[in-house]
Design an enzyme around this catalytic site. Structure first.
Site, mmCIF file in Angstrom:
data_model
loop_
_atom_site.group_PDB
_atom_site.id
_atom_site.type_symbol
_atom_site.label_atom_id
_atom_site.label_comp_id
_atom_site.label_asym_id
_atom_site.label_seq_id
_atom_site.Cartn_x
_atom_site.Cartn_y
_atom_site.Cartn_z
ATOM 1 N N THR A 26 -5.039 -9.049 4.301
ATOM 2 C CA THR A 26 -6.259 -8.709 5.039
ATOM 3 C C THR A 26 -7.125 -9.942 5.257
ATOM 4 O O THR A 26 -7.616 -10.189 6.363
ATOM 5 C CB THR A 26 -7.073 -7.661 4.246
ATOM 6 O OG1 THR A 26 -6.248 -6.538 3.980
ATOM 7 C CG2 THR A 26 -8.294 -7.225 5.030
ATOM 8 N N TYR A 35 -4.766 3.828 10.153
ATOM 9 C CA TYR A 35 -5.048 4.574 11.376
ATOM 10 C C TYR A 35 -4.229 5.861 11.472
ATOM 11 O O TYR A 35 -4.782 6.940 11.410
ATOM 12 C CB TYR A 35 -4.849 3.728 12.642
ATOM 13 C CG TYR A 35 -5.214 4.518 13.885
ATOM 14 C CD1 TYR A 35 -6.541 4.850 14.134
ATOM 15 C CD2 TYR A 35 -4.244 4.983 14.766
ATOM 16 C CE1 TYR A 35 -6.886 5.616 15.238
ATOM 17 C CE2 TYR A 35 -4.584 5.746 15.865
ATOM 18 C CZ TYR A 35 -5.900 6.066 16.099
ATOM 19 O OH TYR A 35 -6.236 6.831 17.176
ATOM 20 N N TYR A 62 -0.132 -1.941 -1.772
ATOM 21 C CA TYR A 62 -1.526 -2.337 -1.613
ATOM 22 C C TYR A 62 -2.338 -1.103 -1.243
ATOM 23 O O TYR A 62 -2.168 -0.536 -0.170
ATOM 24 C CB TYR A 62 -1.616 -3.424 -0.534
ATOM 25 C CG TYR A 62 -2.998 -3.965 -0.234
ATOM 26 C CD1 TYR A 62 -4.093 -3.727 -1.059
ATOM 27 C CD2 TYR A 62 -3.206 -4.739 0.896
ATOM 28 C CE1 TYR A 62 -5.341 -4.233 -0.769
ATOM 29 C CE2 TYR A 62 -4.449 -5.257 1.202
ATOM 30 C CZ TYR A 62 -5.516 -4.995 0.369
ATOM 31 O OH TYR A 62 -6.755 -5.494 0.669
ATOM 32 N N ARG A 108 -10.306 0.647 3.915
ATOM 33 C CA ARG A 108 -9.904 0.021 5.174
ATOM 34 C C ARG A 108 -8.826 0.821 5.897
ATOM 35 O O ARG A 108 -8.709 0.731 7.111
ATOM 36 C CB ARG A 108 -9.389 -1.406 4.919
ATOM 37 C CG ARG A 108 -10.438 -2.342 4.354
ATOM 38 C CD ARG A 108 -9.972 -3.786 4.359
ATOM 39 N NE ARG A 108 -10.090 -4.384 5.673
ATOM 40 C CZ ARG A 108 -10.882 -5.413 5.976
ATOM 41 N NH1 ARG A 108 -11.635 -5.963 5.058
ATOM 42 N NH2 ARG A 108 -10.914 -5.902 7.191
ATOM 43 N N LYS A 145 -1.507 -3.402 -5.975
ATOM 44 C CA LYS A 145 -2.819 -4.039 -5.853
ATOM 45 C C LYS A 145 -3.819 -2.911 -5.621
ATOM 46 O O LYS A 145 -3.772 -2.232 -4.596
ATOM 47 C CB LYS A 145 -2.844 -5.034 -4.690
ATOM 48 C CG LYS A 145 -4.233 -5.642 -4.442
ATOM 49 C CD LYS A 145 -4.262 -6.497 -3.185
ATOM 50 C CE LYS A 145 -5.670 -7.009 -2.914
ATOM 51 N NZ LYS A 145 -5.766 -7.779 -1.644
ATOM 52 N N ILE A 161 -5.536 -10.228 -7.107
ATOM 53 C CA ILE A 161 -5.260 -10.833 -5.799
ATOM 54 C C ILE A 161 -6.622 -10.983 -5.150
ATOM 55 O O ILE A 161 -7.247 -10.001 -4.751
ATOM 56 C CB ILE A 161 -4.283 -9.983 -4.973
ATOM 57 C CG1 ILE A 161 -2.913 -9.965 -5.673
ATOM 58 C CG2 ILE A 161 -4.157 -10.529 -3.555
ATOM 59 C CD1 ILE A 161 -1.876 -9.082 -5.006
#
Length: 294
Positions: A46, A109, A135, A140, A164, A206
């Site tokens: 990202t 999305y 992840y 997000r 993560k 991370i």
């Protein structure tokens, strides 16, 4: 064996003023990170603005990063997509280039059910031999990996080995680690929660903040893992104001400005990321100055 223990940097992607990837600066950033103790390089996540890179640019960044690192630390390639076939393509190419592991974000999305997540991650994992870090960043993506789902994947898919966690939900992470019973490695995805994640059995972080304070982020984790929890906590608390400033606008807008202020590389962003608001630049500058970076 874990992919890495310690602080891995979620590296920014430097762009020239015309928007092209600045590979010369990318090499300098890689060297700066390794010289300051970073334990792994995470490329095209990202923070690396992967969503605005073409497939060709994305893969070239991975390839060049692996070349620049030269085996000094592990390279984790971000290869996630909301299209399973695209994620498979990026993952298989990254494996050919010599990546040490993959970071695969949940579909965004279009999202997915938990059943869909299992199918998505299993298909990607079956296409490669590399270890995979899932992840989870629902703020997000709009998609949350439930603890039961993460554990099912880790127990049934050999090369899904880590997660993560950037949900910010410590209770969820605690449940995950309780169910996992050691079958999954945990990395913090939030720089203000490194110590809490380590206390639940995490292997490291991370980190966005590692772009500007790689040495201290490395030490924060190292101290904790070596039993110096007080020293680790002191570094965590010292960094809180800086962390908050680095997330006062959407990541990676502030960290791109921070590396520019430090003279590490230009702060050019790709749309829809736009320049930081002036009052937030001053907030960031103040936090960096107080930390001793400027």
């Amino acid at each position: 064996m874990s992919i890495f223990e310690g602080a891995g940097v979620a590296l920014v992607t430097p762009f020239q003023e015309d928007g092209a990837v600045d590979f010369g600066k990318l090499k300098e950033l890689v060297d700066f990170q390794i010289e300051n103790g970073t334990d792994a390089i995470i490329i095209c996540g990202t923070t690396g603005e992967a969503s605005t890179l073409t497939h060709e640019e994305h893969l070239e960044c991975i390839q060049k990063c692996i070349e620049y690192v030269g085996g000094r630390v592990p390279v984790v390639a971000g290869t996630g997509s909301n299209c399973t076939e695209t994620a498979i393509y990026l993952s298989t190419e990254a494996e050919k280039y010599g990546a040490d592991a993959l970071l695969v974000v949940t579909p965004y999305y279009n999202k997915a059910t938990q059943k869909g997540l299992i199918a998505h991650y299993t298909a990607i994992a079956n296409s490669v031999k590399l270890p995979i870090i899932m992840y989870n960043v629902p703020s997000r993506t709009g998609c949350n990996i439930q603890p039961e789902t993460a554990v099912e994947l880790a127990k049934n898919v050999e090369n899904i080995v880590a997660i993560k966690e950037a949900s910010g939900n410590i209770s969820q992470v605690a449940k995950l680690m309780s169910l996992a019973d050691g079958c999954i490695d945990l990395y913090s995805g939030n720089d203000d929660q490194i110590v809490p994640i380590l206390s639940l059995g995490g292997k490291g972080v991370i980190s966005v903040t590692s772009n500007v304070i790689p040495k201290d982020t490395h030490l924060l984790v190292k101290k904790y893992l070596e039993g110096d929890t007080q020293g680790s906590l002191e570094l965590q608390l010292k960094a809180i104001n800086l962390c908050n400033a680095l997330f006062c606008e959407v990541n990676p807008i502030p960290v791109k400005k921070a590396v520019e202020l430090m003279g590490l590389c230009g702060g050019t962003l790709r749309m829809p990321m736009t320049e930081m608001e002036p009052q937030n630049v001053e907030r960031l500058r103040k936090a960096m100055t107080e930390y001793g970076l400027l």
